[in-house]
Design an enzyme around this catalytic site. Structure first.
Site, PDB file in Angstrom:
ATOM      1  N   LYS A  11       0.859  -1.195   0.000  1.00 39.91           N
ATOM      2  CA  LYS A  11       0.000   0.000   0.000  1.00 39.91           C
ATOM      3  C   LYS A  11       0.899   1.251   0.000  1.00 39.91           C
ATOM      4  O   LYS A  11       1.986   1.209  -0.572  1.00 39.91           O
ATOM      5  CB  LYS A  11      -0.980  -0.045   1.166  1.00 39.91           C
ATOM      6  CG  LYS A  11      -1.787  -1.368   1.159  1.00 39.91           C
ATOM      7  CD  LYS A  11      -2.989  -1.373   2.030  1.00 39.91           C
ATOM      8  CE  LYS A  11      -3.705  -2.708   1.896  1.00 39.91           C
ATOM      9  NZ  LYS A  11      -4.944  -2.780   2.651  1.00 39.91           N
ATOM     10  N   HIS A  94      -8.399  -3.123  -6.466  1.00 40.31           N
ATOM     11  CA  HIS A  94      -8.354  -3.217  -5.003  1.00 40.31           C
ATOM     12  C   HIS A  94      -9.511  -2.382  -4.436  1.00 40.31           C
ATOM     13  O   HIS A  94      -9.842  -1.330  -4.981  1.00 40.31           O
ATOM     14  CB  HIS A  94      -7.005  -2.715  -4.475  1.00 40.31           C
ATOM     15  CG  HIS A  94      -6.818  -3.036  -3.025  1.00 40.31           C
ATOM     16  ND1 HIS A  94      -7.410  -2.296  -2.030  1.00 40.31           N
ATOM     17  CD2 HIS A  94      -6.154  -4.046  -2.403  1.00 40.31           C
ATOM     18  CE1 HIS A  94      -7.098  -2.839  -0.850  1.00 40.31           C
ATOM     19  NE2 HIS A  94      -6.344  -3.903  -1.057  1.00 40.31           N
ATOM     20  N   GLY A 171      -7.511  -4.621   6.931  1.00 37.09           N
ATOM     21  CA  GLY A 171      -6.935  -3.690   7.897  1.00 37.09           C
ATOM     22  C   GLY A 171      -7.721  -3.578   9.191  1.00 37.09           C
ATOM     23  O   GLY A 171      -7.480  -2.689  10.004  1.00 37.09           O
TER      24      GLY A 171
HETATM   25  P1  13P Z   1      -4.482  -6.257   5.441  1.00 35.25           P
HETATM   26  O1  13P Z   1      -3.703  -7.544   5.339  1.00 35.25           O
HETATM   27  O2  13P Z   1      -3.719  -5.136   6.071  1.00 35.25           O
HETATM   28  O3  13P Z   1      -5.837  -6.479   6.055  1.00 35.25           O
HETATM   29  O4  13P Z   1      -4.754  -5.764   3.939  1.00 35.25           O
HETATM   30  C1  13P Z   1      -5.279  -6.661   3.029  1.00 35.25           C
HETATM   31  C2  13P Z   1      -5.223  -6.045   1.691  1.00 35.25           C
HETATM   32  O5  13P Z   1      -5.927  -5.123   1.389  1.00 35.25           O
HETATM   33  C3  13P Z   1      -4.238  -6.590   0.736  1.00 35.25           C
HETATM   34  O6  13P Z   1      -4.451  -6.078  -0.526  1.00 35.25           O
END
Ligand code: 13P
Length: 247
Positions: A11, A94, A171
């Protein structure tokens, strides 16, 4: 037997120094990983991370790509540009792009097309929100998102990777149970079966608070062929544990 793929989605995190330390730790700890491994990095760091992963089993990924081939689209970057930096995978659709950048199913499908045309494997993300799950609409939503990509990509559909990422699990520390995830993965696989004879060899990843503690249970499900990992991909020991869990 499908070879699993563990892909980190960094990210909007990282720095030159942090990326160097993270990739060095991954390289040192990976040993002979049995699965495929990739890191999807912020675009400004593609050139740096291309160098950092050179000669390792880690593939380079991007987090987005333009739906256009070239031209007056300030701030965007094309699939051809990603190819120039040795990008092997590209996330498309995404939920953070769908939500904060208003990407529609058609835009996502077009992005997948652009990536494929440049020889990059799109990792197409689908997933329902909490409200949609609570309304019993999970299957309908993921099938609609997937159908747009199938429609736009015809027989090339077998070349994509799918990632099921329930929005409510991203998240939040709330993970879909292995059974909940498997159920949706099976729905997606049967939808792919209707579109291609290659569905059995296609990878369907799970993403959403996958971590070192829950990875092996999730990865043990019949139709879960890997993980798309956010937060835990920024910590080398956690990411390495997930890679090991993928066997
Ligand atoms: P998390 O593993 O932080 O929940 O994020 C998942 C995600 O969006 C991967 O693209």
């Amino acid at each position: 037997m499908r070879k699993k793929l563990i892909a980190g989605n960094w990210k909007m995190n990282g720095s030159l120094a942090a990326n160097e330390a993270l990739v060095a730790a991954l390289r040192a700890g990976m040993g002979n990983a049995q699965c495929l491994v990739a890191v999807c990095v912020p675009a400004p760091y593609l050139a740096q991370v291309q160098q950092l992963v050179a000669g390792s089993a880690i593939d380079l990924g991007a987090q987005d790509v333009s739906q256009h081939e070239s031209g007056a689209f300030t701030g965007e970057f094309s699939a051809g540009m990603l190819r120039d930096f040795g990008v092997r995978y590209c996330l498309v659709g995404h939920s953070e792009r769908r939500q904060y950048h208003s990407e529609t199913d058609v835009v996502v499908a077009t992005k997948a097309q652009r990536a494929l045309a440049a020889g990059i494997t799109p990792i197409v993300c689908v997933g329902e929100t909490l409200a949609e799950r609570e309304a019993g609409r999970t299957e309908e939503v993921v099938k609609r998102q997937m159908a747009a990509v199938i429609h736009a990509n015809g027989h090339c559909i077998s070349e994509i990777v799918v990632a099921y990422e329930p929005v409510w699990a991203i998240g939040t520390g709330k993970t879909a149970t292995p059974e909940q995830a498997q159920q949706v993965h099976a729905v997606l696989r049967s939808q792919l079966h209707a579109a291609t004879e290659q569905a059995e060899r296609m990878l369907i990843l799970y993403g959403g608070s996958m971590n070192a503690a829950n990875a092996s249970q999730l990865l043990g499900q019949a139709d879960i062929d890997g993980g798309l990992i956010g937060g835990a991909s920024l910590k080398a020991p956690d990411f390495l544990t997930i890679i090991a869990a993928a066997g």
